[in-house]
Design an enzyme around this catalytic site. Structure first.
Site, short mmCIF file in Angstrom:
data_model
loop_
_atom_site.label_atom_id
_atom_site.label_comp_id
_atom_site.label_asym_id
_atom_site.label_seq_id
_atom_site.Cartn_x
_atom_site.Cartn_y
_atom_site.Cartn_z
N PHE A 158 10.15 -4.14 -8.60
CA PHE A 158 8.92 -4.44 -7.98
C PHE A 158 9.19 -4.81 -6.56
CE2 PHE A 158 8.92 -6.22 -12.32
CZ PHE A 158 7.74 -5.75 -12.99
N GLU A 161 8.58 -1.21 -0.08
CA GLU A 161 9.19 -0.63 0.98
C GLU A 161 8.82 -1.59 2.21
OE1 GLU A 161 8.84 3.65 1.16
OE2 GLU A 161 9.42 3.89 -0.86
N PHE A 255 -3.68 -7.92 -1.40
CA PHE A 255 -4.14 -6.58 -2.06
C PHE A 255 -5.74 -6.25 -2.08
CE2 PHE A 255 -0.57 -4.16 -2.81
CZ PHE A 255 0.70 -5.08 -2.33
N CYS A 266 4.80 5.47 -5.14
CA CYS A 266 4.55 4.50 -6.09
C CYS A 266 2.98 4.67 -6.75
CB CYS A 266 4.83 3.11 -6.06
SG CYS A 266 6.89 3.16 -5.87
P1 NAD Z 1 14.17 8.52 -4.20
O1 NAD Z 1 13.67 9.85 -4.12
O2 NAD Z 1 14.35 7.57 -2.90
O3 NAD Z 1 15.69 8.43 -4.67
C1 NAD Z 1 16.01 8.80 -5.89
C2 NAD Z 1 17.64 9.35 -5.69
O4 NAD Z 1 17.91 9.93 -6.92
C3 NAD Z 1 17.72 10.67 -4.67
O5 NAD Z 1 18.66 9.99 -3.70
C4 NAD Z 1 18.31 11.88 -5.53
O6 NAD Z 1 19.49 12.54 -4.86
C5 NAD Z 1 19.24 10.93 -6.62
N1 NAD Z 1 19.41 11.62 -7.72
C6 NAD Z 1 18.40 12.77 -8.51
N2 NAD Z 1 19.02 13.12 -9.61
C7 NAD Z 1 20.28 12.50 -9.59
C8 NAD Z 1 21.41 12.66 -10.57
N3 NAD Z 1 21.18 13.27 -11.65
N4 NAD Z 1 22.43 11.78 -10.33
C9 NAD Z 1 22.39 11.04 -9.41
N5 NAD Z 1 21.47 10.77 -8.42
C10 NAD Z 1 20.23 11.35 -8.59
O7 NAD Z 1 13.20 7.63 -5.09
P2 NAD Z 1 12.92 5.94 -5.06
O8 NAD Z 1 11.87 5.83 -4.23
O9 NAD Z 1 14.10 5.19 -4.64
O10 NAD Z 1 12.63 5.89 -6.49
C11 NAD Z 1 13.24 5.95 -7.62
C12 NAD Z 1 12.61 5.24 -8.85
O11 NAD Z 1 12.11 3.89 -8.29
C13 NAD Z 1 11.08 6.01 -9.16
O12 NAD Z 1 10.97 5.98 -10.48
C14 NAD Z 1 10.37 4.95 -8.48
O13 NAD Z 1 9.02 5.06 -9.09
C15 NAD Z 1 10.83 3.73 -8.78
N6 NAD Z 1 10.38 2.77 -7.80
C16 NAD Z 1 10.26 2.83 -6.57
C17 NAD Z 1 9.89 2.15 -5.44
C18 NAD Z 1 9.82 2.26 -4.11
O14 NAD Z 1 9.32 1.48 -3.42
N7 NAD Z 1 10.13 3.41 -3.55
C19 NAD Z 1 9.79 0.60 -6.10
C20 NAD Z 1 9.97 0.22 -7.55
C21 NAD Z 1 10.26 1.49 -8.33
C1 UDX Z 2 4.25 -1.07 -4.29
C2 UDX Z 2 4.27 -2.40 -5.11
O1 UDX Z 2 3.49 -3.32 -4.39
C3 UDX Z 2 5.59 -2.58 -5.62
O2 UDX Z 2 5.60 -3.84 -6.15
C4 UDX Z 2 6.20 -1.57 -6.26
O3 UDX Z 2 7.54 -1.74 -6.55
C5 UDX Z 2 6.21 -0.23 -5.31
O4 UDX Z 2 4.79 -0.05 -4.80
P1 UDX Z 2 5.01 -0.19 -1.82
O5 UDX Z 2 4.17 1.09 -2.34
O6 UDX Z 2 6.28 -0.33 -1.05
O7 UDX Z 2 4.93 -1.22 -3.02
O8 UDX Z 2 3.94 -1.08 -0.62
P2 UDX Z 2 2.64 -1.84 -0.93
O9 UDX Z 2 2.69 -3.04 0.06
O10 UDX Z 2 2.37 -2.21 -2.21
O11 UDX Z 2 1.30 -0.79 -0.17
C6 UDX Z 2 1.04 0.12 -0.99
C7 UDX Z 2 -0.03 0.87 -0.14
O12 UDX Z 2 -1.08 -0.10 -0.65
C8 UDX Z 2 0.08 1.03 1.14
O13 UDX Z 2 -0.29 2.21 1.73
C9 UDX Z 2 -0.87 -0.09 1.86
O14 UDX Z 2 -1.11 0.31 3.08
C10 UDX Z 2 -1.94 -0.19 0.67
N1 UDX Z 2 -2.57 -1.27 0.53
C11 UDX Z 2 -1.82 -2.39 0.40
C12 UDX Z 2 -4.14 -1.55 1.04
O15 UDX Z 2 -4.70 -0.50 1.32
N2 UDX Z 2 -4.60 -2.66 1.01
C13 UDX Z 2 -3.86 -3.90 0.75
O16 UDX Z 2 -4.67 -4.73 0.55
C14 UDX Z 2 -2.60 -3.57 0.19
#
Ligand code: NAD
Ligand code: UDX
Length: 449
Positions: A158, A161, A255, A266
């Protein structure tokens, strides 16, 4: 709390989630190996260069690497040998029809199975549709050589970024989706130093918790954006409406910020994927389709507001202050700025992007179709409009007197309602926020919007 036992952990995928997960688990005291297929990424990290901008991550990575709890590899064999607990943290990007592309997850499951010769706990950290755990298990069973025991678990992430490290180390809750006591005990041990409550569920419920949580937060944002449209129509102030709603503890204030809508890697993807999997299962999630539609409309509304001030956009200089999807990240995936820039370019506008961290990533998208400038004032010279897209700290502190002098036209569209309290319209700016009575005020003898 104390670490119960130091575990060997592998994290497959060293992206925004995998890297933070690996670094944070090492910091809790575990022995972590982060693995990624992207060899250049691993080579850069080995040199101490972090591939993403995430506050606090670099320091923590270097510390744990130096203290010998964290190493990196591009070999899946290494990762499977090392980790008793193996996290899958690869991407689950959207297909054109909104479905989550699970091919990366399937690849990893297959690779783990092929390389595994004793018990492992495979944990889904990637966000996946409900019933993916079953597919992972089936795939593993198909490719595993001989009789090797394993468990599959769902432990959705959860973190947000921009505050990812703190979110990982201080979560509101930890969701542990398991179907064996061994898997549960390992995950309890893994997170034992954290003070957060742990909710134990079956695997499918854990998968649903993630999609439902992200979709619900997106729904909150779209709800307030719908209210912001009504506020504009009647001359009310959506921020006050949100404040009044948010004081009700059952609703909560977070939010509920109206503006250009949600972006990121996401919310847009997970809302789409939840709609899609629901449809596959036989449920038409119309409510979420509306959430998505409202969000898309907010991006179009930006262009409408800019046109309200400039009429014709051809050859007008429009400057975006902020292009990352939120502050404190370099991520532009799913950012509102991308759609907005595309629309501005279609209208023939000259677009300039300003951002403290995300310009390199934006350049990968727009190449030389737009200009990239680091300094907000330099970019604003002779501009016809400034569009505040991301509320970075740098854009909070503005010398508006200077700005008015250097712009060709003192016109600001405020996509995050950042300057509303400054009453810029009374200082000679044409100022258009979102969901506010300011829109109802006559500007240049004409009612805006
Ligand atoms: P990302 O694209 O930043 O990272 C994914 C990584 O996986 C890349 O570095 C890629 O090279 C690597 N990869 C791909 N295939 C591979 C393999 N076969 N073996 C090893 N590495 C491999 O993606 P992310 O933002 O870190 O998201 C990853 C997952 O987490 C997604 O399902 C996303 O929805 C979830 N998630 C993301 C966030 C977020 O804030 N970014 C938050 C919660 C959950
Ligand atoms: C979201 C979830 O919050 C997090 O729990 C999950 O793991 C990944 O997705 P993130 O996408 O990193 O996190 O950022 P978040 O702070 O949730 O904002 C998402 C988007 O919503 C941004 O574009 C932000 O500007 C927008 N936002 C957020 C609004 O427009 N209004 C709000 O009140 C809050």
């Amino acid at each position: 709390m104390e670490l119960k036992e130091r575990l060997d952990v592998s994290v497959i995928g060293a992206g925004y989630v995998g890297l933070v997960t690996g670094v944070a688990l090492a910091d809790l005291g575990h022995n972590v190996l982060c693995m990624d297929v992207d060899k250049s990424k691993i080579a850069e990290i080995e040199k101490g260069k972090i591939p993403i901008y995430e506050p606090g991550l670099e320091e923590l990575l270097l510390k744990n690497k130096q203290e010998g709890r964290l190493r990196f590899s591009s070999s899946i064999k290494d990762a499977v040998n090392h980790g008793l607990v193996i996290f899958i943290a690869v991407g689950t990007p959207p297909k054109p029809n909104g479905e989550a592309d699970l091919s990366y997850v399937e690849n990893v499951a297959r690779d783990i199975a092929i390389n595994m010769d004793s018990y492992r706990l495979i944990v889904e950290k990637s966000t996946v549709p409900v019933e993916t755990g079953e597919k992972v298990r089936q795939t593993m069973q198909l490719y595993i050589k001989g009789e090797v025991d394993f468990d599959v678990a769902s432990n959705p992430e959860f973190l947000r970024e921009g505050s990812a490290v703190a979110d990982f180390l201080h979560p509101d809750r930890i969701v542990v989706g398991v179907d064996s006591p061994k898997a549960r005990d390992l995950l309890f041990c893994l997170y034992s130093p954290l003070a957060a409550p742990i909710i134990v569920t079956d695997i499918k419920s854990a998968e649903l918790i993630k999609h439902a949580s992200n979709s619900f937060l997106a729904l909150k944002i779209s709800f307030i954006n719908a209210v912001s449209r009504i506020s504009e129509m009647v001359g009310a102030d959506v921020d006050k409406v949100a404040e009044g709603m948010g004081m009700d503890k059952r609703i909560g204030e977070r939010f509920l910020k109206a503006g250009i809508g949600y972006g990121g890697s996401c919310f847009p993807k997970d809302v789409d994927a939840f709609i899609h999997i629901s449809e596959v299962l036989g449920y038409d999630f119309n409510l979420l389709k509306e959430v998505r539609k409202i969000n898309e409309e907010q991006r179009k509304l930006v262009i409408k507001k800019i046109k309200e001030g400039l009429w014709i956009l051809k050859d007008k200089k429009v400057v975006l202050w902020g292009v990352s999807f939120k502050p404190e990240t370099d991520d532009v995936r799913g950012a509102p700025s991308i759609d907005i820039i595309e629309d501005l370019l279609k209208e023939g506008a000259k677009v300039v992007a300003v951002d403290p961290q995300a310009l390199d990533r934006l350049r990968e998208v727009f190449k030389d179709r737009i200009s990239y400038v680091l300094d907000k004032y330099e970019a604003a010279k002779d501009a016809d409009c400034i569009l505040l897209t991301t509320e970075w700290d740098d854009f909070k502190d503005v010398d508006f007197k200077k700005l008015k002098e250097i712009m060709s036209l003192a016109f600001i569209v405020d996509g995050r309602n950042l300057y509303k309290h400054l009453e810029l319209d009374s200082h000679g700016f044409l100022y258009l926020p979102f969901g506010s009575s300011a829109l109802g005020k006559p500007v240049g003898g004409k009612k805006i919007l």
